[in-house]
Scaffold this motif. Sequence first.
Motif, PDB file in Angstrom:
ATOM      1  N   MET A  61       0.847  -1.192   0.000  1.00 56.68           N
ATOM      2  CA  MET A  61       0.000   0.000   0.000  1.00 56.68           C
ATOM      3  C   MET A  61       0.883   1.242   0.000  1.00 56.68           C
ATOM      4  O   MET A  61       2.002   1.203   0.511  1.00 56.68           O
ATOM      5  CB  MET A  61      -0.905   0.023   1.242  1.00 56.68           C
ATOM      6  N   PRO A  62       0.391   2.340  -0.563  1.00 55.47           N
ATOM      7  CA  PRO A  62       1.178   3.586  -0.539  1.00 55.47           C
ATOM      8  C   PRO A  62       1.188   4.211   0.843  1.00 55.47           C
ATOM      9  O   PRO A  62       0.375   3.862   1.701  1.00 55.47           O
ATOM     10  CB  PRO A  62       0.426   4.472  -1.539  1.00 55.47           C
ATOM     11  N   ILE A  63       2.102   5.141   1.053  1.00 51.95           N
ATOM     12  CA  ILE A  63       2.229   5.961   2.268  1.00 51.95           C
ATOM     13  C   ILE A  63       2.735   5.146   3.459  1.00 51.95           C
ATOM     14  O   ILE A  63       3.761   5.453   4.045  1.00 51.95           O
ATOM     15  CB  ILE A  63       0.915   6.680   2.624  1.00 51.95           C
ATOM     16  N   MET A  64       2.002   4.081   3.842  1.00 50.91           N
ATOM     17  CA  MET A  64       2.407   3.239   4.967  1.00 50.91           C
ATOM     18  C   MET A  64       1.931   1.826   4.684  1.00 50.91           C
ATOM     19  O   MET A  64       0.720   1.558   4.663  1.00 50.91           O
ATOM     20  CB  MET A  64       1.809   3.778   6.277  1.00 50.91           C
ATOM     21  N   ASN A  65       2.862   0.916   4.412  1.00 51.00           N
ATOM     22  CA  ASN A  65       2.466  -0.420   3.963  1.00 51.00           C
ATOM     23  C   ASN A  65       2.040  -1.319   5.127  1.00 51.00           C
ATOM     24  O   ASN A  65       2.075  -0.931   6.301  1.00 51.00           O
ATOM     25  CB  ASN A  65       3.583  -1.081   3.151  1.00 51.00           C
ATOM     26  N   GLY A  66       1.644  -2.538   4.788  1.00 50.50           N
ATOM     27  CA  GLY A  66       1.096  -3.450   5.785  1.00 50.50           C
ATOM     28  C   GLY A  66       2.085  -3.882   6.847  1.00 50.50           C
ATOM     29  O   GLY A  66       1.724  -4.040   8.025  1.00 50.50           O
ATOM     30  N   ILE A  67       3.337  -4.077   6.461  1.00 52.49           N
ATOM     31  CA  ILE A  67       4.352  -4.494   7.431  1.00 52.49           C
ATOM     32  C   ILE A  67       4.620  -3.377   8.431  1.00 52.49           C
ATOM     33  O   ILE A  67       4.653  -3.603   9.650  1.00 52.49           O
ATOM     34  CB  ILE A  67       5.648  -4.910   6.710  1.00 52.49           C
ATOM     35  N   GLU A  68       4.795  -2.159   7.943  1.00 57.31           N
ATOM     36  CA  GLU A  68       5.021  -1.005   8.826  1.00 57.31           C
ATOM     37  C   GLU A  68       3.829  -0.780   9.752  1.00 57.31           C
ATOM     38  O   GLU A  68       3.996  -0.508  10.943  1.00 57.31           O
ATOM     39  CB  GLU A  68       5.251   0.257   7.978  1.00 57.31           C
ATOM     40  N   THR A  69       2.633  -0.926   9.198  1.00 61.23           N
ATOM     41  CA  THR A  69       1.425  -0.701   9.993  1.00 61.23           C
ATOM     42  C   THR A  69       1.254  -1.769  11.057  1.00 61.23           C
ATOM     43  O   THR A  69       0.856  -1.486  12.195  1.00 61.23           O
ATOM     44  CB  THR A  69       0.184  -0.671   9.078  1.00 61.23           C
ATOM     45  N   THR A  70       1.562  -3.009  10.706  1.00 63.87           N
ATOM     46  CA  THR A  70       1.457  -4.102  11.674  1.00 63.87           C
ATOM     47  C   THR A  70       2.431  -3.901  12.831  1.00 63.87           C
ATOM     48  O   THR A  70       2.094  -4.130  13.995  1.00 63.87           O
ATOM     49  CB  THR A  70       1.723  -5.453  10.983  1.00 63.87           C
ATOM     50  N   GLU A  71       3.635  -3.466  12.524  1.00 66.39           N
ATOM     51  CA  GLU A  71       4.618  -3.171  13.575  1.00 66.39           C
ATOM     52  C   GLU A  71       4.099  -2.070  14.489  1.00 66.39           C
ATOM     53  O   GLU A  71       4.246  -2.145  15.718  1.00 66.39           O
ATOM     54  CB  GLU A  71       5.948  -2.759  12.951  1.00 66.39           C
ATOM     55  N   TRP A  72       3.491  -1.040  13.913  1.00 60.94           N
ATOM     56  CA  TRP A  72       2.945   0.067  14.700  1.00 60.94           C
ATOM     57  C   TRP A  72       1.817  -0.425  15.609  1.00 60.94           C
ATOM     58  O   TRP A  72       1.758  -0.066  16.799  1.00 60.94           O
ATOM     59  CB  TRP A  72       2.436   1.166  13.773  1.00 60.94           C
ATOM     60  N   ILE A  73       0.919  -1.241  15.064  1.00 60.61           N
ATOM     61  CA  ILE A  73      -0.188  -1.769  15.868  1.00 60.61           C
ATOM     62  C   ILE A  73       0.343  -2.635  16.998  1.00 60.61           C
ATOM     63  O   ILE A  73      -0.100  -2.530  18.148  1.00 60.61           O
ATOM     64  CB  ILE A  73      -1.157  -2.579  14.981  1.00 60.61           C
ATOM     65  N   ASN A  74       1.295  -3.512  16.680  1.00 57.94           N
ATOM     66  CA  ASN A  74       1.839  -4.407  17.690  1.00 57.94           C
ATOM     67  C   ASN A  74       2.490  -3.633  18.837  1.00 57.94           C
ATOM     68  O   ASN A  74       2.409  -4.034  20.001  1.00 57.94           O
ATOM     69  CB  ASN A  74       2.864  -5.340  17.060  1.00 57.94           C
ATOM     70  N   LYS A  75       3.099  -2.503  18.508  1.00 56.20           N
ATOM     71  CA  LYS A  75       3.764  -1.685  19.525  1.00 56.20           C
ATOM     72  C   LYS A  75       2.774  -0.846  20.330  1.00 56.20           C
ATOM     73  O   LYS A  75       2.899  -0.738  21.561  1.00 56.20           O
ATOM     74  CB  LYS A  75       4.781  -0.760  18.857  1.00 56.20           C
ATOM     75  N   ASN A  76       1.782  -0.277  19.659  1.00 56.04           N
ATOM     76  CA  ASN A  76       0.882   0.668  20.314  1.00 56.04           C
ATOM     77  C   ASN A  76      -0.457   0.085  20.757  1.00 56.04           C
ATOM     78  O   ASN A  76      -1.075   0.601  21.693  1.00 56.04           O
ATOM     79  CB  ASN A  76       0.628   1.851  19.375  1.00 56.04           C
ATOM     80  N   HIS A  77      -0.896  -0.972  20.098  1.00 63.76           N
ATOM     81  CA  HIS A  77      -2.178  -1.606  20.438  1.00 63.76           C
ATOM     82  C   HIS A  77      -2.028  -3.126  20.344  1.00 63.76           C
ATOM     83  O   HIS A  77      -2.630  -3.769  19.474  1.00 63.76           O
ATOM     84  CB  HIS A  77      -3.280  -1.116  19.496  1.00 63.76           C
ATOM     85  N   PRO A  78      -1.237  -3.730  21.234  1.00 61.98           N
ATOM     86  CA  PRO A  78      -0.906  -5.155  21.124  1.00 61.98           C
ATOM     87  C   PRO A  78      -2.098  -6.106  21.259  1.00 61.98           C
ATOM     88  O   PRO A  78      -1.997  -7.277  20.878  1.00 61.98           O
ATOM     89  CB  PRO A  78       0.101  -5.374  22.273  1.00 61.98           C
ATOM     90  N   LYS A  79      -3.219  -5.618  21.780  1.00 63.79           N
ATOM     91  CA  LYS A  79      -4.389  -6.494  21.920  1.00 63.79           C
ATOM     92  C   LYS A  79      -5.165  -6.634  20.605  1.00 63.79           C
ATOM     93  O   LYS A  79      -6.047  -7.488  20.496  1.00 63.79           O
ATOM     94  CB  LYS A  79      -5.313  -5.962  23.015  1.00 63.79           C
ATOM     95  N   VAL A  80      -4.855  -5.797  19.624  1.00 63.03           N
ATOM     96  CA  VAL A  80      -5.522  -5.884  18.319  1.00 63.03           C
ATOM     97  C   VAL A  80      -4.871  -6.993  17.496  1.00 63.03           C
ATOM     98  O   VAL A  80      -3.650  -7.035  17.335  1.00 63.03           O
ATOM     99  CB  VAL A  80      -5.433  -4.550  17.558  1.00 63.03           C
TER     100      VAL A  80
END
Length: 213
Positions: A61-80
């Motif tokens: 995906m443009p701007i922020m891809n799935g791998i980058e986004t998954t890392e962000w979620i895992n760090k900031n919202h680990p229950k998701v």
Amino acid sequence: MKYSVVIVDDHTLLSQAIGAMVDTFDKFKVLYTCKNGRELTERFSESESQIPDVVLMDINMPIMNGIETTEWINKNHPKVNVMALSVEDTDATILKMLKAGAVGYLLKDTEKRVLEQALVEVVENGFFHTKNVTNLLLQSISGNSKRDIEFKENEITFMKLACTELTYKEIADRMCLSPKTIDGYRDVLFTKLNVKNRVGLVMYAIKNKIYTP
């Protein structure tokens, strides 16, 4: 009560079609869709009501891809729970996504019943993997040898039960412990083993013969 799902995909028609499909599942409802990871992080920041139980994540995906986004979620919202849903089927991409914190990986040509089963297992068990992805993880996972780490008896018991289809609540009942205590065992083991989720815990237990499928 239905579990909430967010779909992140830069192809609008496809994300709408996936959303319509998910809305037919008995236990799930689509909260909203996003075109990229940046849009998702902005929605998450708006309020708690924008944070779902599961994110179905595209990778390219443009701007922020799935791998980058998954890392962000895992760090900031680990229950998701993040489950990849992509056309990418190379071993390298799958491993990058799983190591980023995804708890499942499906291709977009997956049958409807498999997607529903995967969503159910993700919210109830904490992970879902096809046989091919499991084999790939077993071949590639790295970490300390079991001999290098000392485990308490209850940690070993918890690891074995975490490798089954039991939910964390059911594991707590089986071990005659409170869910809060079980959460504590989980968090301690994640730190000890340097893994991000139940998938990593299961793979470690299998590789080191703590659990035999």
